[in-house]
Design a protein around this motif. Structure first.
Motif, mmCIF file in Angstrom:
data_model
loop_
_atom_site.group_PDB
_atom_site.id
_atom_site.type_symbol
_atom_site.label_atom_id
_atom_site.label_comp_id
_atom_site.label_asym_id
_atom_site.label_seq_id
_atom_site.Cartn_x
_atom_site.Cartn_y
_atom_site.Cartn_z
ATOM 1 N N GLY A 22 0.821 -1.210 0.000
ATOM 2 C CA GLY A 22 0.000 0.000 0.000
ATOM 3 C C GLY A 22 0.848 1.250 0.000
ATOM 4 N N GLU A 23 0.350 2.263 -0.622
ATOM 5 C CA GLU A 23 1.021 3.563 -0.629
ATOM 6 C C GLU A 23 -0.033 4.653 -0.570
ATOM 7 N N GLY A 24 0.360 5.804 -0.076
ATOM 8 C CA GLY A 24 -0.554 6.926 0.023
ATOM 9 C C GLY A 24 -0.118 8.070 -0.854
ATOM 10 N N ARG A 25 -1.087 8.827 -1.308
ATOM 11 C CA ARG A 25 -0.799 10.008 -2.122
ATOM 12 C C ARG A 25 -1.693 11.144 -1.626
ATOM 13 N N LEU A 26 -1.061 12.140 -1.012
ATOM 14 C CA LEU A 26 -1.793 13.299 -0.524
ATOM 15 C C LEU A 26 -1.749 14.372 -1.597
ATOM 16 N N VAL A 27 -2.920 14.797 -2.044
ATOM 17 C CA VAL A 27 -2.996 15.752 -3.144
ATOM 18 C C VAL A 27 -3.833 16.938 -2.705
ATOM 19 N N THR A 28 -3.395 18.110 -3.046
ATOM 20 C CA THR A 28 -4.142 19.317 -2.719
ATOM 21 C C THR A 28 -5.077 19.669 -3.876
ATOM 22 N N GLY A 29 -6.019 20.510 -3.592
ATOM 23 C CA GLY A 29 -6.964 20.930 -4.622
ATOM 24 C C GLY A 29 -8.318 20.302 -4.404
ATOM 25 N N THR A 30 -9.165 20.345 -5.417
ATOM 26 C CA THR A 30 -10.499 19.783 -5.308
ATOM 27 C C THR A 30 -10.419 18.265 -5.277
ATOM 28 N N PRO A 31 -11.411 17.591 -4.653
ATOM 29 C CA PRO A 31 -11.369 16.129 -4.571
ATOM 30 C C PRO A 31 -11.257 15.449 -5.929
ATOM 31 N N VAL A 32 -12.034 15.908 -6.918
ATOM 32 C CA VAL A 32 -11.982 15.268 -8.232
ATOM 33 C C VAL A 32 -10.604 15.418 -8.845
#
Length: 237
Positions: free
Chosen positions: A61-71
């Motif tokens: 498993g890996e995580g990716r934190l992204v900023t901005g709108t959910p879509v």
């Protein structure tokens, strides 16, 4: 002897827009195990990301934190995905981006299959139910069935004719005893978007099993004078 490093497998990507992703997480884990690939959890909240990752087991498993709108967060982190998994209630926003992509889709977007998981869905051990493929144009059946095998893996596979007035009812009836229901999308228009019609939307919102939307397929070739110039997919109705 020189060793060649194995190429990393494309991940299954889970959109975790909040903590309430149990059904979608269960499906994403099943598909990652089935395909022998990692699971990438995408979130725009660090706490949500950590809590969902704590529930990942049995696959890398890996995580990716992204900023901005959910879509946009989901789209940006899914360029290399083999499958994108979303909850049913999040699907509408993603479908809007796929069907009307102006200013939304990133330039790296590769249009992977998208799985919509209904609330309350639970996985079954040794699930032998078939993958069901909705087929409207017989000329596209072979490509659709092969694409379904590529996405969903080996196992029982069946098709349902979906080019009549009761197409939606027939697909929903088949979904009740299916592991996954697979629908094709129309060939992309000049902007890169594709239209989803009434049948596809009804099935997506009412199916008791996860629904996989395949990326647009090329229009099948018909003998001259023996068929339409471009085929309408199930998504057009």
């Amino acid at each position: 002897m020189e060793r060649t490093q194995a190429q990393p497998r494309s991940p299954v990507v889970l959109a975790a827009l909040d903590d309430d992703v149990s059904a979608a997480l269960s499906f994403a884990l099943d598909e990652a195990r089935r395909q022998g690939c990692p699971l990438r959890v995408v979130a725009y909240d660090e706490g949500v990301l950590e809590r969902v990752l704590d529930r990942v087991g049995g696959v890398p498993g890996e995580g990716r934190l992204v900023t901005g709108t959910p879509v946009r967060a989901v789209l940006d982190a899914s360029a290399d995905a083999r499958l994108v998994v979303v909850r049913r209630r999040d699907l509408l926003h993603l479908v809007r981006a796929l069907t009307d992509p102006d200013g939304v889709l990133p330039t790296t977007w590769a249009d992977p299959p998208v799985a919509c998981v209904p609330p309350g869905w639970t996985s079954r051990s040794d699930d032998e139910r078939p993958v069901t493929v909705g087929v409207e144009d017989p000329a596209a059946a072979t490509v659709l069935l092969q694409s379904a095998l590529d996405v969903c893996g080996a196992g029982p596979l069946r098709s349902v004719h979906a080019a009549h007035q009761r197409a939606g009812a027939a697909l929903l009836e088949a979904a009740a005893c299916s592991r996954v229901l697979v629908l094709g999308r129309n060939p992309a228009d000049r902007r890169g978007g594709t239209r989803l019609g009434r049948t596809a939307r009804t099935v997506l919102h009412q199916s008791p099993c996860p629904v996989v939307l395949l990326p647009p397929l090329p229009a099948p070739r018909h003998p001259e004078g023996c068929g339409p110039a471009a085929h309408p997919g199930v998504g057009s109705r």
